[in-house]
Design a protein around this motif. Sequence first.
Motif, PDB file in Angstrom:
ATOM      1  N   ALA A  96      16.294 -61.587  60.952  1.00  0.00           N
ATOM      2  CA  ALA A  96      17.179 -60.986  59.944  1.00  0.00           C
ATOM      3  C   ALA A  96      18.506 -61.718  59.963  1.00  0.00           C
ATOM      4  O   ALA A  96      18.905 -62.286  60.983  1.00  0.00           O
ATOM      5  CB  ALA A  96      17.394 -59.498  60.234  1.00  0.00           C
ATOM      6  N   LEU A  97      19.178 -61.713  58.829  1.00  0.00           N
ATOM      7  CA  LEU A  97      20.546 -62.218  58.799  1.00  0.00           C
ATOM      8  C   LEU A  97      21.435 -61.288  59.612  1.00  0.00           C
ATOM      9  O   LEU A  97      21.280 -60.067  59.570  1.00  0.00           O
ATOM     10  CB  LEU A  97      21.062 -62.270  57.358  1.00  0.00           C
ATOM     11  CG  LEU A  97      20.401 -63.249  56.402  1.00  0.00           C
ATOM     12  CD1 LEU A  97      20.918 -63.007  54.990  1.00  0.00           C
ATOM     13  CD2 LEU A  97      20.659 -64.685  56.822  1.00  0.00           C
ATOM     14  N   PHE A  98      22.357 -61.864  60.372  1.00  0.00           N
ATOM     15  CA  PHE A  98      23.329 -61.025  61.043  1.00  0.00           C
ATOM     16  C   PHE A  98      24.171 -60.295  59.987  1.00  0.00           C
ATOM     17  O   PHE A  98      24.484 -60.874  58.932  1.00  0.00           O
ATOM     18  CB  PHE A  98      24.239 -61.862  61.938  1.00  0.00           C
ATOM     19  CG  PHE A  98      23.598 -62.260  63.245  1.00  0.00           C
ATOM     20  CD1 PHE A  98      23.486 -61.344  64.285  1.00  0.00           C
ATOM     21  CD2 PHE A  98      23.122 -63.543  63.434  1.00  0.00           C
ATOM     22  CE1 PHE A  98      22.904 -61.707  65.487  1.00  0.00           C
ATOM     23  CE2 PHE A  98      22.538 -63.909  64.631  1.00  0.00           C
ATOM     24  CZ  PHE A  98      22.423 -62.990  65.666  1.00  0.00           C
ATOM     25  N   PRO A  99      24.527 -59.059  60.245  1.00  0.00           N
ATOM     26  CA  PRO A  99      25.336 -58.307  59.269  1.00  0.00           C
ATOM     27  C   PRO A  99      26.621 -59.045  58.922  1.00  0.00           C
ATOM     28  O   PRO A  99      27.333 -59.529  59.803  1.00  0.00           O
ATOM     29  CB  PRO A  99      25.634 -56.993  60.007  1.00  0.00           C
ATOM     30  CG  PRO A  99      24.508 -56.832  60.975  1.00  0.00           C
ATOM     31  CD  PRO A  99      24.162 -58.226  61.416  1.00  0.00           C
ATOM     32  N   GLY A 100      26.881 -59.138  57.632  1.00  0.00           N
ATOM     33  CA  GLY A 100      28.102 -59.761  57.155  1.00  0.00           C
ATOM     34  C   GLY A 100      28.015 -61.255  56.910  1.00  0.00           C
ATOM     35  O   GLY A 100      28.941 -61.833  56.316  1.00  0.00           O
ATOM     36  N   VAL A 101      26.916 -61.896  57.313  1.00  0.00           N
ATOM     37  CA  VAL A 101      26.837 -63.354  57.176  1.00  0.00           C
ATOM     38  C   VAL A 101      26.636 -63.766  55.718  1.00  0.00           C
ATOM     39  O   VAL A 101      27.262 -64.721  55.245  1.00  0.00           O
ATOM     40  CB  VAL A 101      25.724 -63.930  58.079  1.00  0.00           C
ATOM     41  CG1 VAL A 101      25.397 -65.368  57.690  1.00  0.00           C
ATOM     42  CG2 VAL A 101      26.165 -63.884  59.538  1.00  0.00           C
ATOM     43  N   ALA A 102      25.773 -63.084  54.989  1.00  0.00           N
ATOM     44  CA  ALA A 102      25.564 -63.453  53.582  1.00  0.00           C
ATOM     45  C   ALA A 102      26.865 -63.324  52.797  1.00  0.00           C
ATOM     46  O   ALA A 102      27.218 -64.195  51.992  1.00  0.00           O
ATOM     47  CB  ALA A 102      24.476 -62.583  52.962  1.00  0.00           C
ATOM     48  N   GLU A 103      27.600 -62.238  53.053  1.00  0.00           N
ATOM     49  CA  GLU A 103      28.876 -62.037  52.376  1.00  0.00           C
ATOM     50  C   GLU A 103      29.882 -63.116  52.770  1.00  0.00           C
ATOM     51  O   GLU A 103      30.669 -63.589  51.947  1.00  0.00           O
ATOM     52  CB  GLU A 103      29.428 -60.655  52.716  1.00  0.00           C
ATOM     53  CG  GLU A 103      28.596 -59.489  52.184  1.00  0.00           C
ATOM     54  CD  GLU A 103      27.410 -59.127  53.076  1.00  0.00           C
ATOM     55  OE1 GLU A 103      26.732 -58.138  52.746  1.00  0.00           O
ATOM     56  OE2 GLU A 103      27.155 -59.823  54.083  1.00  0.00           O
ATOM     57  N   LEU A 104      29.851 -63.508  54.048  1.00  0.00           N
ATOM     58  CA  LEU A 104      30.734 -64.568  54.518  1.00  0.00           C
ATOM     59  C   LEU A 104      30.459 -65.877  53.780  1.00  0.00           C
ATOM     60  O   LEU A 104      31.395 -66.551  53.313  1.00  0.00           O
ATOM     61  CB  LEU A 104      30.543 -64.779  56.022  1.00  0.00           C
ATOM     62  CG  LEU A 104      31.185 -66.037  56.609  1.00  0.00           C
ATOM     63  CD1 LEU A 104      32.703 -65.943  56.542  1.00  0.00           C
ATOM     64  CD2 LEU A 104      30.712 -66.254  58.044  1.00  0.00           C
ATOM     65  N   LEU A 105      29.197 -66.242  53.660  1.00  0.00           N
ATOM     66  CA  LEU A 105      28.852 -67.493  52.984  1.00  0.00           C
ATOM     67  C   LEU A 105      29.325 -67.471  51.526  1.00  0.00           C
ATOM     68  O   LEU A 105      29.850 -68.471  51.023  1.00  0.00           O
ATOM     69  CB  LEU A 105      27.341 -67.732  53.054  1.00  0.00           C
ATOM     70  CG  LEU A 105      26.758 -67.904  54.465  1.00  0.00           C
ATOM     71  CD1 LEU A 105      25.233 -68.015  54.392  1.00  0.00           C
ATOM     72  CD2 LEU A 105      27.349 -69.119  55.159  1.00  0.00           C
ATOM     73  N   ASP A 106      29.151 -66.336  50.864  1.00  0.00           N
ATOM     74  CA  ASP A 106      29.608 -66.231  49.478  1.00  0.00           C
ATOM     75  C   ASP A 106      31.124 -66.346  49.381  1.00  0.00           C
ATOM     76  O   ASP A 106      31.658 -66.925  48.425  1.00  0.00           O
ATOM     77  CB  ASP A 106      29.147 -64.899  48.876  1.00  0.00           C
ATOM     78  CG  ASP A 106      27.658 -64.874  48.582  1.00  0.00           C
ATOM     79  OD1 ASP A 106      27.055 -65.962  48.444  1.00  0.00           O
ATOM     80  OD2 ASP A 106      27.089 -63.768  48.511  1.00  0.00           O
TER      81      ASP A 106
END
Length: 231
Positions: A96-106
């Motif tokens: 799973a993606l670590f929480p907050g990583v997808a938002e960080l990349l964006d």
Amino acid sequence: MPYVSVQPADVADDRPVILFDLDGTVLDSAPGIVAAQQQALRDVGFEPPDEAELLSDLGPPPAVIFARIGLPEELITPAVEAYRRHYLGRGIRNAALFPGVAELLDLLRPHYRLATATMKLITTAIPFLQHHGVAGRFEVIGGAQDGVVDKPAIIKATRIALGEPPAEKMIMVGDRHSDISGGRAEGLRTIAVSWGYGSRDELLASDPDVIIDRPDELPAAAERLLAEVRG
């Protein structure tokens, strides 16, 4: 050294670059890695170590790990082959993606060029990132090929794929000592993340420029490091 340009690399783009390790930094892939290692060892008739021992040494390629735990040399290649079958078949769903990583990349993408520099085989890294919906966030996916266990070489190849931006405008982000020492070896600034698989003592000993504890701390840390370079 293989790499994949998810989007055509714009060598004229002078934005700073952030390179990300994957396992322990972007992806929480430990459960799938350990399960695949244990099953691969059983497949070749070797009693696997317990989960805690295998978790303590996540990061190196499976051949290196298997040698360290005492697997006979003649069994290493078949064990690696078995590991890859199990990991790609089931490990991709056991991550799973670590929480907050997808938002960080964006959040970072408008201001930075993003790429990976992972010890994961490129043939594994790509489907994992695609499966978890973040492959398109990276301009270049840099990863390993068979026989390559050198993090600086992977970082160097990724930098070449990006058009060789200046090292002082690049930051390596990772959770293990090899990420930090590899980035330093190539002249990059380094950010260690504490949410991955390296202990805090390991991270401190690797001497990163910054240690952060949450993904949302990365933008400010990166800006501070680049401001120091600009003087």
